[in-house]
Design a protein around this motif. Structure first.
Motif, short mmCIF file in Angstrom:
data_model
loop_
_atom_site.label_atom_id
_atom_site.label_comp_id
_atom_site.label_asym_id
_atom_site.label_seq_id
_atom_site.Cartn_x
_atom_site.Cartn_y
_atom_site.Cartn_z
N ARG A 110 -7.95 -14.89 8.53
CA ARG A 110 -8.71 -13.95 7.69
C ARG A 110 -8.48 -12.48 8.05
NH1 ARG A 110 -14.44 -16.87 6.26
NH2 ARG A 110 -13.48 -18.51 5.03
N ARG A 111 -7.39 -12.21 8.76
CA ARG A 111 -7.11 -10.80 9.08
C ARG A 111 -6.38 -10.17 7.88
NH1 ARG A 111 -3.57 -10.46 13.48
NH2 ARG A 111 -2.76 -12.52 12.94
N TYR A 112 -7.15 -9.83 6.84
CA TYR A 112 -6.54 -9.40 5.58
C TYR A 112 -5.90 -8.02 5.65
CZ TYR A 112 -8.19 -13.57 3.30
OH TYR A 112 -8.36 -14.89 2.94
N GLY A 113 -6.43 -7.16 6.51
CA GLY A 113 -5.82 -5.83 6.66
C GLY A 113 -4.41 -5.96 7.21
N CYS A 114 -4.32 -6.74 8.29
CA CYS A 114 -3.04 -7.00 8.92
C CYS A 114 -2.10 -7.72 7.97
CB CYS A 114 -3.29 -7.83 10.17
SG CYS A 114 -1.79 -8.21 11.06
N ARG A 115 -2.65 -8.70 7.26
CA ARG A 115 -1.86 -9.47 6.30
C ARG A 115 -1.27 -8.57 5.23
NH1 ARG A 115 -3.43 -15.06 3.79
NH2 ARG A 115 -1.87 -15.24 2.17
N ALA A 116 -2.12 -7.69 4.68
CA ALA A 116 -1.66 -6.78 3.64
C ALA A 116 -0.52 -5.91 4.16
CB ALA A 116 -2.81 -5.89 3.17
N MET A 117 -0.71 -5.34 5.35
CA MET A 117 0.30 -4.47 5.93
C MET A 117 1.63 -5.20 6.10
SD MET A 117 0.29 -2.62 9.63
CE MET A 117 0.42 -4.22 10.43
N MET A 118 1.54 -6.41 6.66
CA MET A 118 2.76 -7.18 6.91
C MET A 118 3.46 -7.59 5.62
SD MET A 118 3.19 -7.52 10.22
CE MET A 118 3.92 -9.09 10.71
N LEU A 119 2.67 -8.04 4.64
CA LEU A 119 3.29 -8.54 3.41
C LEU A 119 3.88 -7.42 2.56
CD1 LEU A 119 1.11 -11.58 2.37
CD2 LEU A 119 3.25 -11.51 3.65
N GLU A 120 3.33 -6.22 2.66
CA GLU A 120 3.88 -5.10 1.89
C GLU A 120 5.28 -4.72 2.37
OE1 GLU A 120 2.79 -4.26 -0.84
OE2 GLU A 120 0.63 -4.57 -0.89
N THR A 121 5.59 -5.00 3.63
CA THR A 121 6.95 -4.71 4.11
C THR A 121 7.96 -5.61 3.40
OG1 THR A 121 6.99 -6.31 5.93
CG2 THR A 121 6.10 -4.13 6.43
N VAL A 122 7.50 -6.77 2.97
CA VAL A 122 8.35 -7.71 2.23
C VAL A 122 8.33 -7.38 0.74
CG1 VAL A 122 8.60 -10.13 1.55
CG2 VAL A 122 8.04 -9.56 3.91
N ALA A 123 7.15 -7.01 0.24
CA ALA A 123 6.96 -6.78 -1.20
C ALA A 123 7.82 -5.64 -1.72
CB ALA A 123 5.49 -6.49 -1.48
N ALA A 124 8.20 -4.71 -0.83
CA ALA A 124 8.97 -3.55 -1.27
C ALA A 124 10.46 -3.83 -1.37
CB ALA A 124 8.70 -2.37 -0.33
N VAL A 125 10.86 -5.05 -1.01
CA VAL A 125 12.29 -5.37 -1.01
C VAL A 125 12.84 -5.73 -2.41
CG1 VAL A 125 14.00 -7.03 -0.15
CG2 VAL A 125 12.43 -5.92 1.44
N PRO A 126 12.18 -6.64 -3.17
CA PRO A 126 12.79 -7.09 -4.43
C PRO A 126 13.09 -5.96 -5.42
CG PRO A 126 10.97 -8.52 -3.85
CD PRO A 126 10.93 -7.37 -2.89
N GLY A 127 12.18 -5.01 -5.59
CA GLY A 127 12.41 -3.91 -6.53
C GLY A 127 13.65 -3.12 -6.15
N MET A 128 13.80 -2.87 -4.85
CA MET A 128 14.95 -2.09 -4.38
C MET A 128 16.25 -2.86 -4.60
SD MET A 128 16.18 0.67 -3.11
CE MET A 128 14.68 1.60 -2.88
#
Ligand SMILES: [Fe+2]
Ligand SMILES: [Fe+2]
Ligand SMILES: [Fe+2]
Ligand SMILES: [Fe+2]
Lengths: 291, 291
Positions: A110-128
């Motif tokens: 349930r560490r959603y802050g940490c989860r969000a931070m970590m997953l955004e590093t991945v989320a920014a890849v496909p668009g690029m």
């Protein structure tokens, strides 16, 4: 040889400084003097740092984004839309994403802050990756892009701003940094290959990833409302990027981020649908500025 | 299975069309009706095509760029600036570029229109590769970009617009298309590797490439003035992109393109210089919107 370099550089800098002096005298709009105090490189090669101001005339404090890239999130977007997988490829995309959720849930709990931070590093890849591949294709084939290059690059920049925001409320530990390195290496190459083989599949996967993102931001909001995560004040960067009112808090930030993800979901399912019609993206104008 | 897909898609499209009908009735600002006539996919996944208008209210006719990306070129930029190579790395960059000029001159001779078109397919690669690598680095390291990602991506988009322009005045033959394929494959990978090993060197090479580009556009202008190349009317896309007055011609276009190259020269030499100072790009704000 390195001494020669340094001397050469220093002499050149002196010349530049003289040139600069002239410019300041001619009243050219530069921030040269204030930058000089901080010891930064200025007006090198005749490129004066751009002076960017807020509406009230005060200095704009960010360099990683500019006032004209900020916007107000459209919170009215439907959060529950779901692309029902019918074809084999859609089902494959759906179950790929679903199977990735298990280890993710297990890791973050349930560490959603940490989860969000970590997953955004991945989320920014496909668009690029998608934007870059379409750019290269446009060059190779002497074809217009239909605005899709821009749309995908904008998605990537938007996701990077999500990361810059969550970085302010969560701090990556050394093993998390190491994990991001590894995951990026694997995911970048996998998505690159996947997009070359089947953009139809790649965009569908992202569409489903975004559906999951909406879900996990909804869980984040629930935890905030329950008081399990502290509703701290919104980071300054978030207030400026989404044009939030002063006094906004983390909950407001998660709301606008979730709206962004819903927009990405639509754009990517849309892109996949165009491919399903046997068309190329450039044949259907991209939704530009669709956050 | 593929029949199922098609049926599924057709049914979905019908639903979408109904949804659309509602939107049009509700007076939502879409170009749905005109698009429908052309048989394009519209309002799929609830993404209405963006309605973009000119200042005079008429429809904006391009999808590969939008009114807010157009600008007036700064023709006052110094075209003769040259970074004198002092260090070994600079000399290597300089002679790499110089040695590439021989085969290029030999291949194109005085066909400057064709030369411009072909070289722009290459020129649009470095900005994209650099921007992408900085983007990934920013994500991996949880760091701000200092605006450099945007600056490099903007350079890439600007170069692609050069290509879209010259495509209108020159037509690639089949062996030229094949050549572009090969050259892009080699150059993309070479620059990718080069930028990972030494961004200092990579930006310097681009700086020198831009110096050569200025030179060859100057030659282009000379041929136009001598009457060896016909000074045809400017392509419509160029008039809209650089906000040129109606009745502009090819000479005016080459002038603004050359000014763009001079700006790229400055940005890239600047970036290399920052690395020479032992700093990272993000420490010195990027010149954003510096065309
Ligand atoms: Fe995100
Ligand atoms: Fe997203
Ligand atoms: Fe160019
Ligand atoms: Fe250039």
């Amino acid at each position: 040889s390195s001494t020669v370099t340094l001397q050469g550089e220093t002499e050149k800098e002196k010349n530049k400084e003289e040139e600069e002096e002239k410019k300041v005298q001619n009243n050219v709009n530069t921030t040269a003097d204030s930058e000089k105090e901080k010891g930064n490189i200025v007006s090198y090669w005749g490129v004066p740092p751009s002076k960017v101001a807020n509406k009230d005339g005060t200095d704009w404090k960010w360099t990683c984004f500019r006032p004209w890239e900020t916007y107000q999130a459209d919170l009215s977007i439907d959060l529950n839309k779901h692309h029902v997988p019918i074809t084999f490829l859609d089902k494959l995309a759906y179950w790929t994403v679903k199977s990735l959720r298990w280890p993710t849930d297990l890791f973050f709990q349930r560490r959603y802050g940490c989860r969000a931070m970590m997953l955004e590093t991945v989320a920014a890849v496909p668009g690029m990756v998608g934007g870059m591949l379409l750019h290269c294709k446009s060059l190779r084939r002497f074809e217009h892009s239909g605005g899709w290059i821009k749309a995908l690059l904008e998605e990537a920049e938007n996701e990077r701003m999500h990361l810059m925001t969550f970085m302010e409320v969560a701090n990556p530990r050394w093993y998390e940094r190491a994990l991001v390195f590894t995951v990026q290496g694997v995911f970048f190459n996998a998505y690159f290959l996947g997009y070359m083989i089947s953009p139809k599949f790649a965009h569908r996967v992202v569409g489903y990833l975004e559906e999951e993102a909406i879900h996990s931001y909804t869980e984040f909001l629930k935890e905030l409302d329950k008081g399990n995560i502290e509703n701290v004040p919104a980071p300054a960067i978030a207030i400026d990027y989404w044009q939030l009112p002063a006094g906004s808090n983390l909950r407001d930030v998660v709301m606008v981020v979730r709206a962004d993800e819903a927009h990405h979901r639509d754009v990517n399912h849309f892109a996949s649908d165009i491919h399903y019609q046997g068309r190329e993206l450039r044949e259907s104008p991209a939704p530009v500025g669709y956050h």
